[in-house]
Each structure stands twice: as C-alpha cells, then as structure tokens.
Design an enzyme around this catalytic site. Structure first.
Site, PDB file in Angstrom:
ATOM      1  N   SER A 134      39.426  84.673  56.837  1.00  0.00           N
ATOM      2  CA  SER A 134      38.330  85.373  56.600  1.00  0.00           C
ATOM      3  C   SER A 134      38.291  86.556  57.478  1.00  0.00           C
ATOM      4  CB  SER A 134      37.292  84.473  57.428  1.00  0.00           C
ATOM      5  OG  SER A 134      35.949  85.053  57.298  1.00  0.00           O
ATOM      6  N   TYR A 148      32.173  93.534  50.980  1.00  0.00           N
ATOM      7  CA  TYR A 148      33.220  92.555  51.637  1.00  0.00           C
ATOM      8  C   TYR A 148      32.706  91.831  52.884  1.00  0.00           C
ATOM      9  CZ  TYR A 148      37.265  91.777  54.441  1.00  0.00           C
ATOM     10  OH  TYR A 148      38.520  91.181  54.996  1.00  0.00           O
ATOM     11  N   LYS A 152      32.783  87.525  52.989  1.00  0.00           N
ATOM     12  CA  LYS A 152      33.472  86.770  53.917  1.00  0.00           C
ATOM     13  C   LYS A 152      32.297  86.090  55.015  1.00  0.00           C
ATOM     14  CE  LYS A 152      37.780  88.196  53.661  1.00  0.00           C
ATOM     15  NZ  LYS A 152      38.755  87.253  53.108  1.00  0.00           N
TER      16      LYS A 152
END
Length: 273
Positions: A134, A148, A152
């Site tokens: 992660s 992004y 995550k």
C-alpha cells in the site's frame, strides 16, 4: 527454512530489490513482470531458484493461471507480495475517465485477483502470508494524487477486512505502507494527467514541499525490513517504511480526532435515541 515468494511488479523498484534479497538468502521466488527481459539478470544469477512469469495483473484469468503455475512449479506459495502498481499524478478535476479506471484497475483489482487466486492454495497448505504494498497515502492524502490516494485507501479497507476473514485458515495479511522513496515511482513509472493552469500553483507548492532534504528514503534500505516481516511469527497488519510516515500520520489523526470530538454532540443527536 527457505520460503517460496510470489512477487508482482518485479521488473524494477521495490519489487526487484526485494526479489533479489529473497534469492540471495536462499528463498525461491516467482517474479512477475510485463517484460521478462527485465528479469534476465536475476535468472542468469539465480537459475532455478527463480521462476519468471510474464503477467499483466489487470488480466484476472492470467493472474489465476500464474498462481497455478507457481504452485505446480515449486509445490507451495508461502508468501504473496502484491507489489505491482503505479502512481497517477494530477488534480482530480484533470483526471480522465480512462486514467481513473486504469489506476483503480491496476492498484486495486489486480491486487484483488491475485489475492483471490492465492487464498485457496494457502488455505489448503494451512499457512500463508499475503503482503499488500500500500502506501502511507492509504492513511493520509496529498494533493494532486487523488486517484492514487483513493486506490490505496481501497487496498487498506480490503486488506484489513481480508485479515479477519482468513486468519482462521492460518493465513496472515500485512500492509506495507512506504513513505516516499527514490525509486522511479514518481518519475519514469508515473502517469501524468493533462495539466490545467488553475492547479499550477498547487503543484509547485507540492513539489517544493516534497523536495526537502531527507524526504525520500533509500529503497535499498527497505529489504531488511521486508525480510523481517516475512520471517515474523506474528506479523503486523500494518508496517510503515521510512521515517516520514508515522509522524505525518499521527498529526493527521490527531487533527481528525479533534474534529470528531468537536462535532460529537451533533453526531450523538443524529443517533435518534
């Protein structure tokens, strides 16, 4: 005792560094990459200890086939490291539908398919360790990395839930959460949206803040931590990598708790009884 490690995104960066660290100490490694030429040096050095597999993690059928091939070849998969992924840089308003879908497809769905494929193998063995790469940006956010960040955050929620579902099968789950490192994640591997001038000042400020000395860690230094994680009898659910992550996350969470507490009367009233 040596382990069999299946690691995605092994062509460069963390993936290649960690694959070589496992091989150096005598583990067997299944290393996937879109271009197998990037693994030729490891194959030349370590021979039969490495099984290179060409893989686009976005292909669910190919993901299941790769896990099957690895199991047939080495007889076991002790550790799955879902490392494949990339960063999409750009403001949320700038992000196209294709860019958004591709970011989630790789960082979330690719990881999900491989995880689903590995669980039955590990359950049958009675042991296994699924490690999801992660980011500390799965706990906090930076501007101009919205998709992004979202990918995550999704990996964090999926994996925390997964840990509670597979613990009874003898399968551990860990999330590795690096802060910034001097890999090519933010350069050659990155995708950038088409810029809008309205965000130029914000991007300049972000770039200046992240250029402070010591902000980015040395990726070579992460291998020892990953080896310790893999060898841990009771591995943690979460492991930060780097010195920036914990202080930053602690401050963000302190601010969140202060806000929740300030609005607690409103929250309690909304309960209704």
């Amino acid at each position: 005792m040596s382990k069999t490690i299946f690691i995605t995104g092994a062509s460069r960066g963390f993936g290649k560094l960690w694959a070589e660290a496992f091989l150096k100490r005598g583990d067997k490694v299944v290393a996937t990459a879109r271009n197998l030429d990037t693994l030729a040096d490891l194959v030349s050095t370590y021979g039969d200890a490495i099984l290179p597999i060409q893989l686009d993690v976005n292909n669910r059928e190919a993901d299941f086939a790769a896990i099957k091939q690895a199991k047939q070849h080495f007889g076991t998969i002790d550790v799955l490291i879902n490392n494949a992924g990339y960063g999409l840089f750009g403001a949320i308003e700038e992000t196209s539908e294709q860019e958004a879908r591709e970011q989630i497809e790789t960082n979330v769905f690719g990881l999900l398919w491989l995880t689903q494929a590995a669980i039955p193998v590990m359950r049958a063995q009675g042991h296994g360790h699924i490690i999801q790469v992660s980011s500390f940006l799965g706990q906090v956010t930076f501007p101009v990395l919205g998709l992004y960040n979202a990918s995550k955050f999704a990996v964090e929620g999926l994996s925390e839930t997964l840990a509670t579902e597979v613990k009874g099968f003898g399968i551990n789950v860990s999330l590795i959460e690096p802060n910034g490192f001097t890999t090519d994640w933010s350069s050659a591997s990155a995708i950038h949206t088409q810029s809008m001038p309205e965000y130029d000042a914000l991007k300049a400020a972000f770039a200046e803040g992240s250029s402070a000395p010591g902000f980015f860690g040395d990726p070579e230094a992460t291998s020892a931590a990953v080896l310790k994680l893999v060898d841990a009898e009771n591995p943690p659910l979460r492991l930060f990598l780097g010195k920036i992550a914990l202080p930053y996350v602690k401050q963000v969470y302190a601010d969140r708790i202060a806000t929740w507490e300030a609005w607690q009367d409103v929250a309690v009233a909304a309960h209704g009884n």
